[in-house]
Design an enzyme around this catalytic site. Sequence first.
Site, PDB file in Angstrom:
ATOM      1  N   LYS A 136       0.823  -1.217   0.000  1.00 39.84           N
ATOM      2  CA  LYS A 136       0.000   0.000   0.000  1.00 39.84           C
ATOM      3  C   LYS A 136       0.855   1.264   0.000  1.00 39.84           C
ATOM      4  O   LYS A 136       1.933   1.298   0.584  1.00 39.84           O
ATOM      5  CB  LYS A 136      -0.916   0.020   1.243  1.00 39.84           C
ATOM      6  CG  LYS A 136      -1.871  -1.154   1.334  1.00 39.84           C
ATOM      7  CD  LYS A 136      -2.902  -1.152   0.231  1.00 39.84           C
ATOM      8  CE  LYS A 136      -4.088  -0.263   0.529  1.00 39.84           C
ATOM      9  NZ  LYS A 136      -5.032  -0.805   1.482  1.00 39.84           N
TER      10      LYS A 136
ATOM     11  N   CYS B 146     -21.813  36.714  -0.494  1.00 38.06           N
ATOM     12  CA  CYS B 146     -21.858  38.133  -0.823  1.00 38.06           C
ATOM     13  C   CYS B 146     -23.281  38.471  -1.271  1.00 38.06           C
ATOM     14  O   CYS B 146     -23.879  37.735  -2.057  1.00 38.06           O
ATOM     15  CB  CYS B 146     -20.865  38.398  -1.948  1.00 38.06           C
ATOM     16  SG  CYS B 146     -21.153  39.934  -2.819  1.00 38.06           S
TER      17      CYS B 146
END
Length: 717
Positions: free
Chosen positions: A326, A455
Amino acid sequence: MTVEQTPIDSLTELEAAEELGLLTRELARHDELYHGQDKPEISDADYDALKRRAEEIENRFPALVGENSPSKKVGAAPSGAFQQITHAKPMLSLDNTFSDDDVRDFVHSVYRFLGQLPDNQIAFTAEPKIDGLSMSLRYEKGKLVTAATRGDGTTGENVTANIRTISEIPQALSGDVPDVVEVRGEVYMARSDFQALNAEMAAQGKQLYVNPRNTASGSLRQLDAKITASRKLRFFAYAWGDMSAMPSDTQLGMVEAFREWGFPVNPLMKRLDSIEALIEHYHAIEHARADLDYDIDGVVYKVDRLDLQGRLGFRSRSPRWATAHKFPAEQAFTRLTGIDIQVGRTGALTPVARLVPITVGGVVVTNATLHNEDYIRGIGQSGQPLREGRDIRVGDQVIVQRAGDVIPQIIDVVLDARPETSVPYSFPTTCPVCGSHAVRDVNEKTGKVDSVRRCTGGFVCRAQAVEHLKHFVSRNAYDIEGLGTKQVDFFFESDDPSLMIRTAADIFTLEARQSASMTKLENIDGFGRVSVRKLYDAINSRRSIALHRFIFALGIRHVGETTAKLLARSYGSYENFAASMTAAGSFHGDAWNELNAIDGIGEVVARAIVEFYTEPRNLGVLGELLKEVTPEPAEAPVVSDSPVAGKTVVFTGTLVRMTRDEAKAMAERLGAKVAGSVSKKTDLLVAGPGAGSKLVKAAELGVETTDEDGWFTLIGA
Ligand code: IVH
């Protein structure tokens, strides 16, 4: 489904637990109805929507994943939603190794087991470990007969119908093949296809998929193969189960045979004969990892000779002749040099970490996402502490993590290394671009504060305006060649009245403004005479455009391509669409009901569209744009002589001869529109057993009603 759902982000853990419990019970009930009683109450698509919701909740609140969790059924025992298949040969897993020393131990153990000295006589193959789902494909006389997931290794799920939609998997094998062949390998989604899918989800304002693996798994486990077909899945062959004859006596030879029979096989597979060569190839693959179009999580080593594999045999669940090496987790330490705030098309303020450049898993990372202000403060989605409450500050030493294709993120800070002078980050409450207030909305339903600050400047905000323009010209919208993001930025920033593009309409007046001006685009760096001509041609060729592209291009929140197509099909012409949206402005009445009745449009989306048409600024921009361009009416139904062409049909109750999705597709093929609820505009209600309120409503409104058989008679099937 038109049920409004609380965004997962706004759920508290308690609410999530409650909803998950409900979903688990509902799913179990539908499983029983479907399989036990063969009497489904909901369409496959609705079933999948429930399942997906459960999965999304579990992704967000992993602590809630319990014994009976719907997702548990995915990997472990078969879910019950598919038929079960008992594997002729069990599907095994692999042992893991994590270091060079582990690899040496593995190779030595093989030599020891076989009673041979480690003198490099045994060859091994080394190949990438694909991060997908393992699949067993059974061919008889060269024809694909069944496809099964791994399940618990002994019994998997029959996903043959879904597998048949994957073009990389041959339906029939080429060449001289044994009578029975079981080829095993990994189904996966390419990173590029995953990104494209997520771009589409983002455009629709939907929750993004987490990673290609889960998405591939979800796509494959759809009860409706059409959904699988719409996702691009791929395959690598690397192993086998039952075989009536063996085409080779080595691992590499078997894979080579698979390739000749028509399967994709991984090009990075090699046969090697020393530990050093294995480790070297491991590092080469690790190096190549970032550039591959698929996720891998390690390298698999296998003894090459099959007779030796046979002698080595198995330990309980895994072979002695193979192991997976791995890759280490992709994390790295670096320093956070600043936090920038990006403003998106919908006004969302996203904090972006600027980092001292660092290589994470082979990729140089200079930016990472910080998600939102709570994340920076160390507060999780449901108010729980993150990183034990540690906040993130400019100047901190941070841990960056890169997981597959996901944008790199900062997962932790090193408090011991924090500069004494550092101060907590203060998130702006005004838009850094336009200065408008930036607020966190409160979800009307749940009363929860949104984690995203937005915003409020709308079109006044240059960031939102420019992002809108970029969306307008994007590939699935206007797709204007020569007008990419770089050019949009240039035209948007320009102060020259003959050059600037601030709204979509300006794109179409550019040529006229230019011809009357002294500043010529063709004299500007980056634009030659030829490219300018090409740009104008590209723009002019888009003066007339398909209605759905036009609607998508408007950038209405929650309206992605799919929704835009639905709207175009339902309203036919732009005039009709716009008039209806204006008429729906009060959120009640016929026009509003009609919009909500469209199958596939929920209330949140409906509201966003109608709100878009109540905003005077939007109407101004639209008016200007419509002076320049003409949305074409949606194509008329192809089958005009069908008895249901142009009619609005609603299906309700249980359908026996077809699924709801199939019914819908059939009706649409015949030129009908399918709605989700009965209104004055409904022409026909097809009611199966168990139909309730829709049948009553149809009777009230005098809408014609028939049953499933009546439907088939009507359409002459
Ligand atoms: S060989 C008997 N080769 O890894 C061994 N498996 O942890 C059969 N996988 O379930 C597996 N890439 O889904 C093998 N190149 C590869 C692989 C691979 C991915 C998966 C497979 C298996 C799991 C085992």
